[in-house]
Design a protein around this motif. Structure first.
Motif, mmCIF file in Angstrom:
data_model
loop_
_atom_site.group_PDB
_atom_site.id
_atom_site.type_symbol
_atom_site.label_atom_id
_atom_site.label_comp_id
_atom_site.label_asym_id
_atom_site.label_seq_id
_atom_site.Cartn_x
_atom_site.Cartn_y
_atom_site.Cartn_z
ATOM 1 N N HIS A 261 1.394 3.870 1.752
ATOM 2 C CA HIS A 261 0.077 3.537 1.207
ATOM 3 C C HIS A 261 -0.757 2.906 2.321
ATOM 4 N N PRO A 262 -2.014 3.333 2.497
ATOM 5 C CA PRO A 262 -2.834 2.773 3.583
ATOM 6 C C PRO A 262 -2.938 1.252 3.550
ATOM 7 N N GLY A 263 -2.900 0.660 2.362
ATOM 8 C CA GLY A 263 -3.008 -0.789 2.240
ATOM 9 C C GLY A 263 -1.755 -1.535 2.636
ATOM 10 N N ARG A 264 -0.668 -0.802 2.940
ATOM 11 C CA ARG A 264 0.575 -1.460 3.336
ATOM 12 C C ARG A 264 0.883 -1.314 4.824
ATOM 13 N N VAL A 265 0.080 -0.523 5.522
ATOM 14 C CA VAL A 265 0.392 -0.212 6.912
ATOM 15 C C VAL A 265 0.556 -1.474 7.749
ATOM 16 N N ASP A 266 -0.340 -2.440 7.579
ATOM 17 C CA ASP A 266 -0.309 -3.616 8.444
ATOM 18 C C ASP A 266 0.671 -4.688 7.995
#
Length: 327
Positions: free
Chosen positions: A269-274
């Motif tokens: 999920h893009p919101g978990r990348v960092d």
């Protein structure tokens, strides 16, 4: 009875609308939704919810309220729970007022619950189908959130539990400032995790466990990595049996990878990348301790059912008990 549960954490806000069988207590999903809003951005440093984070979160809350109306959820059958970031913020009252305005006629006041209640709800939501699925207790249920991690043990009910101030967003903001993380960064984060897990071992105990059950996005993402999924598939992830060594190896890959490498994974999920590196590090450290306390035969799985399901199951019982609400 059609119910709606909202779980607003440090990293994401999630909605479950479900039909609940009043005789068995089982839930039949009507809608599940998640949005990464990062409500807890900067809270560990400032002690306050940021204006932009509040704006993002309340905009999604208004969308969730509209969906509750569209799906004919009755007033009184909606429970909105807020967790770590809202517990820690000096201006949590602004968040409460914004949610009340968004839900309006549905008469919803968000409950800024304690870590202990968060642990109880996570356990209830995660363990409902474990015995039927062949997973033996006692269970160690681990809910790795953005700001906190809940660790609970029990089989049919909670025997002991605790809430720890370690989470994927909190640790990322404290430590993960290099790409990829240096050994120095990893060691500093590990020190914080070790201090928290020392307390968990003293208060909960990690031995005498048959099954470790991991919850929330960090664990399900690591599980997707371990299974080699070509996309995020909740059905494949839910109650998958993954050898502990394989799960820990997948943690290591995500901990040591670059941001670009994580973003390229088809299940990410893009919101978990960092924040997934910090979440995977917490999961790795917990598994290492569980392995040491119980031996290599310990069973490890991930559950897509968690605190959100526990909240949905609690609706009605909460009203009857007259739970105090924030605000």
């Amino acid at each position: 009875m059609r119910v709606a549960a909202i779980d607003c954490g440090t990293n994401s806000i999630r909605l479950l609308v479900a039909d609940r069988d009043e005789e068995t207590g089982t839930l039949s999903d009507v809608l599940r939704r998640i949005e990464v809003v990062r409500l807890g951005e900067g809270v560990d440093r400032t002690g306050r919810l940021g204006e932009e984070a509040l704006r993002r979160t309340l905009a999604v809350a208004a969308e969730y309220a509209a969906q509750c109306r569209e799906l004919a959820v009755d007033p009184g059958a909606v429970r909105f729970v807020a967790t770590s970031a809202s517990r820690d913020a000096d201006n949590a009252a602004d968040f409460v007022a914004g949610v009340q305005e968004a839900f309006g006629d549905l008469a919803v006041t968000p409950e800024v619950i304690s870590g202990d209640e968060e642990a109880q709800l996570s356990f209830a939501g995660a363990t409902g189908g474990l015995l039927d699925a062949g997973f033996e207790g006692p269970y160690l249920v681990v809910d790795i959130g953005g700001g906190s991690t809940e660790i609970v043990r029990g089989t049919h009910e909670v025997v002991a539990g605790t809430s720890l101030d370690i989470g994927c967003v909190r640790l990322t903001e404290r430590h993960h400032r290099t790409d990829p993380p240096t050994q120095e960064v990893i060691d500093a984060a590990r020190f914080d995790i070790a201090e928290a897990l020392d307390r968990a071992e003293a208060e909960v105990g990690l031995g005498g466990i048959q099954t470790v059950v991991g919850l929330a996005g960090s664990v399900t993402t690591v599980t997707a990595q371990a299974l080699g999924l070509g996309s995020y598939d909740p059905t494949a992830i839910h109650l998958a049996r993954v050898p502990v060594a394989q799960m820990m190896e997948s943690c290591e890959r995500l901990i040591l990878s670059t941001r670009a490498e994580r973003a390229a994974q088809p299940y990410m999920h893009p919101g978990r990348v960092d924040v997934i590196g910090a979440g995977a590090l917490i999961w790795w450290e917990i598994l290492e301790r569980a392995l040491g306390a119980n031996g290599p035969d310990i069973v490890v799985t991930a559950s897509e059912h968690d605190i959100l399901d526990g909240i949905a199951m609690s609706i009605g019982a909460v009203a009857a008990e007259g739970v105090d609400q924030a605000g």
